[in-house]
Motif scaffolding. Sequence first.
Motif: not given
Length: 553
Positions: A108-120, A154-169
């Motif tokens: 369910r992305f309207k356009n190109s998706a980027y940087c799918g990453r798992f949480r720890s 466009a958002v090309h970078v996503t990731d979880f921080t080490s505490d699992r409760y924050h996201i960097m983009s």
Amino acid sequence: MRGAAGRLRHLSNLSSGAAPYQNQNQLLHTMAAFKPTKIQVYPKLGEKVTQDTLYWKNYKAPVQIKEFGSVTNIDFSPVAPHNYAVTAFTRVHIYGPFSQEPVKAFTRFKNSAYCGRFRSDGQLLVAGCEDSVVRLYDISGKVALRMFKGHTKAVHVTDFTSDRYHIMSGSDDITCRLWDVPNATELTSYKEHTDYIRCGATSKLNRDVFITGSYDHTLKMFDARTDKSVMTMDHGQPVESVLLYPSEGLLVSAGGRYVKVWDLLKGGQPLVSLRNHHKTVTCLCLSSNGQRLLSGSLDRHVKVYNTTNYKVVHNFDYAASILCLGLAPDDKSIVVGMTNGVLSVKHRKSGVTESNKKGAQGRQNRRPTYRFFVKGKNFVPKQDDYLVSKPVKQHLAKYDKELKRFNHSKALDTAMESWMRFKKPEVPVAVIKELDRRGTLKNAVAGRDEKKLSQLLHFLIGNLVDPRFAPVLVTLAEMIVDIYRSVVGQSSVVDRQLLQLQDLLEREIDYQKELLEVMGMLETLFTASLPKKEALYPGISRSNGLTQKAQLV
């Protein structure tokens, strides 16, 4: 040159004079007793087999999966069974360790998706999109749990921080932001880059620290407790990928043709700069033990570096330009995404499994059938026995079939096929040698058009100075120059190749002269280094000098 002219006259006499076969019976006998062309086996320098070679070659043939578009990101789940998320076009597919079909898909992305990453913990997945929205998904669901809006491009970078409760983009709007997952709010924003942010990494040891790489050639380290970056490094090229070592004392960046290692403990000083790729390096990855660094590039190669001296210890080749790569835990699988939308998965060869053990036990209980096939193989006939041998069908290569039919020109053309010229040059050389032995090489070379003549000259330029092939190819070169002397100046391609061949020969002659000079100097040194007692006996002195020279060579 006199010897060469003599050989040419001898060959011309053979080709224009009496046929090599005097009568029809001799011709038929020769056709019936045709022997295939003997391809001489030349000594080769074998590939140096190291522990890395054995380790990284221990993968099965790749499994190729076609995606809907270019594969831009691969991320392995940190928890068993270590599924991996593949981001391609408008989808994020999740594959099992050995599945060839996705076990889960987020579409369910309207356009190109980027940087799918798992949480720890492997329960959540975050991904950016071309529509500037950051989406958070539950692995067991389909609809986004959270949608973080604030970027304008466009958002090309996503990731979880080490505490699992924050996201960097990181986004093309040159800002990087920190988001709070429970409240779906923006915590802080940094706008220090001057160009697109295309890569980033979060610290696994400190929840407040993250690093971004940008097309403005810089890497910046941010601390959420401050309002600006705490460290800046200049890569010198648009940064495509960044990677933190597990100890987080070293940072690796990739951009342009360079892979650079930075020492974070010394304020981001450059440690190593590697330039082993021919095109832009797009992705980085560490092996499970952290002792090997992998880099993928648009030149279709994945190179493996030893992290102690940063020398290349292995190389993987792929069919298309590489955009991303990932390694499963314990290096059980290596997954590579390419620009043509193909996902290449290589699984490590496993040892004896339980099913194989059961099968082996079952085979031991049954009567071995191998004995049936080898029965009588070692039987030796007695004196009065009559032995009936089974005729063995002879399979000839294409050039041997043409030689058997006396189509010498076609035999040479067949041996000059492109794959054979480049991969097995000893085959064309063997055919040329056989034609020279028959006395028909001049006829086979004559009467060629520009394309075929250029093909022969290209082969000569590539192999004439090879000491293995030189004795045969020098004769061929003399014939070509003698036969096609009259057409020089009529073809720019042939003229250019002849000049290139001339330059090659002149350089080789210069090398030979220099080698002779060096040999003369070595002979003088050997003679001067002999003891005076041996100088009284010239014969002994000479033999000892030759012995020392032979040992040195």
